[in-house]
Design an enzyme around this catalytic site. Structure first.
Site: not given
Ligand code: GLY
Ligand code: MN
Ligand code: MN
Length: 447
Positions: A354, A365, A409
């Site tokens: 990503h 977003h 992450r």
């Molecule tokens: N929580 C969704 C993202 O990290 O994009």
């Molecule tokens: Mn995010």
């Molecule tokens: Mn996130």
């Protein structure tokens, strides 16, 4: 909370940026059925929220800079259609502000009952050259609008004039929303801080044997107790290999001793989102391979941070994170070959699939173009974005078994400042030592 004067200024800025003799229509959100006679919790439409702060469903904002309408000192006109006061409806469904109070409370030129929307909208639309609207978001309003536009076009002997040109209002609003004001930054700081405290709570309550949704509950409890009633998006709590599912929201598995757990959760405050991810060991102690992969993700994030400053681009920071992650994966034996080859062939995408980050604001977003005329857009002071590198090793990946099923992450929120960046989410621990120290000293880990 955003002050009324800021909503007024935003409407003025929008009206100034619109072409002359234009009207804008901005609908509120509507309630969405969850199951028979029950609805999902109401969330206001972000554009409508941005321009009004009006908290109810089914309303509609009209803005105009047509001189005859905008007979105000600053040449701007604002009207709201909203649900009328109704004793019975308010007993069953809840209080309504009503047009009389709305007008004053939200500094509008006029507010009308929703009962008058057809006639009212027709008279407002008549005589404007341009209509600013966002198609595709509000089907029922769009249908009504198209009917009214057709009525105007069909008026006898061309006594009425429908706007000839329709313009997507998002072009202007997205740019406005991209640069945050002092008040917005202040709220986003608070949302970030609330979310940091919640992540710390999850760390201290983690232990093997509980369910992922128990940690979700701890996070939401913490949000609420700090004044944030809702999360900004579906909280992700992924234990073990569930962390490799990027948008995992089932949160319904037992946490296992020896696994990592990834939590992606952010509070919503006054409509604004925080978006934080932390990954930590369920039992409070990282294993050796977990440490190695975790440190690599952290190194990538810290290295990329220094590229966040006005004039640089998100792409520059992304390239930096990709380079650190790719080199690290080669060093650990998850990739083979040279750094250049791997970057050229994008082999890192098997593990880091990503983007490095995204705009953050009213939407998690958030809106705003990432490119201008095909070029990566330079960062500017007042932008808020996430920085969230990750490494996810599929459970069946063709690598040494010690790496399989690890998903990591680390996500922080940063504000671009005149001189660089400010991390809004630094209170959520993320170094290996700080996480272990918090978890081991909390006393909540009773295996
Ligand atoms: N929580 C969704 C993202 O990290 O994009
Ligand atoms: Mn995010
Ligand atoms: Mn996130």
């Amino acid at each position: 909370m955003i002050k009324t004067s800021e909503f007024v200024n935003r409407r003025r800025t929008l009206l100034d940026a619109m072409q002359a003799n234009s009207i804008a229509i901005i609908p509120a959100a509507q309630l969405v059925t969850r199951s028979n006679d029950t609805e999902y919790p109401f969330r206001q439409d972000s554009y409508f929220q941005y321009l009004t702060g009006f908290p109810e469903p089914d309303a509609l904002l009209v803005l105009s800079n047509k001189p005859s309408l905008a007979d105000t000192p600053d040449n701007t006109f604002s009207a709201l259609f909203c649900l009328p006061k109704n004793k019975l409806a308010e007993i069953w469904q809840g209080r309504r502000i009503g047009p009389e109070r709305a007008e004053e409370q939200f500094s509008l030129d006029v507010a009308h009952s929703l009962d008058d929307i057809e006639v009212g909208l027709e008279s407002y639309l008549d005589g404007h050259d341009n209509l600013y609207f966002a198609r595709g978001l509000h089907p029922s309003v769009e249908e009504l609008l198209d009917t009214i536009l057709q009525q105007l076009r069909n008026a006898p002997k061309q006594t009425k004039n429908a706007p000839n040109t329709q313009i997507d209002i998002r072009e202007l609003l997205n740019e406005m929303r991209l640069i945050k004001s002092e008040q917005e930054i202040d709220i986003m700081r608070q949302a970030a801080q609330i979310s940091c405290v919640a992540h710390k709570r999850a760390m201290t309550y983690s232990k093997a044997g509980i369910n992922e949704y128990h940690l979700e509950a701890e996070i939401h409890h913490s949000f609420a107790m700090q004044g944030a009633k809702h999360p900004a998006y579906g909280t992700i709590v992924g234990g073990g290999e569930n962390a490799c599912i990027l948008h995992y929201t089932e949160n319904n598995c037992q946490l296992q001793d020896g696994d990592l757990v990834l939590i992606d959760a952010g509070a919503e405050l006054a409509g604004y989102a925080a978006d934080i991810t932390r990954t930590f060991p369920v039992n409070g102690t990282f294993s050796a391979p977990q440490k190695q992969l975790y440190q690599l993700v952290l190194d990538a994030q810290l290295a990329s941070f220094y590229l966040f400053k006005p004039g640089n681009t998100l792409k520059m920071a992304t390239d930096c994170a990709i380079e650190v992650i790719t080199q690290g994966l080669i060093d650990l034996g998850l990739l083979t070959g040279s750094l250049e080859e791997n970057i050229e062939n994008q082999t890192y995408r098997d593990y880091f699939m990503h983007g490095l980050g995204h705009w953050l604001g009213l939407d998690v977003h958030d809106v705003g173009d990432y490119k201008i005329d095909g070029q990566d857009r330079p960062l500017m002071a007042g932008m808020v974005l996430t920085v969230e590198p990750g490494i996810y090793v599929a459970p069946d990946a063709d690598v040494d078994h010690q790496w399989r099923g690890l998903g990591i992450r680390i996500e922080d929120n940063i504000l671009i400042t005149e001189s660089g960046y400010e991390v809004l989410t630094s209170d959520a621990p993320k170094s290996i030592e700080d996480i272990e120290q918090l978890m081991q000293s909390s006393g909540a880990i009773i295996q």
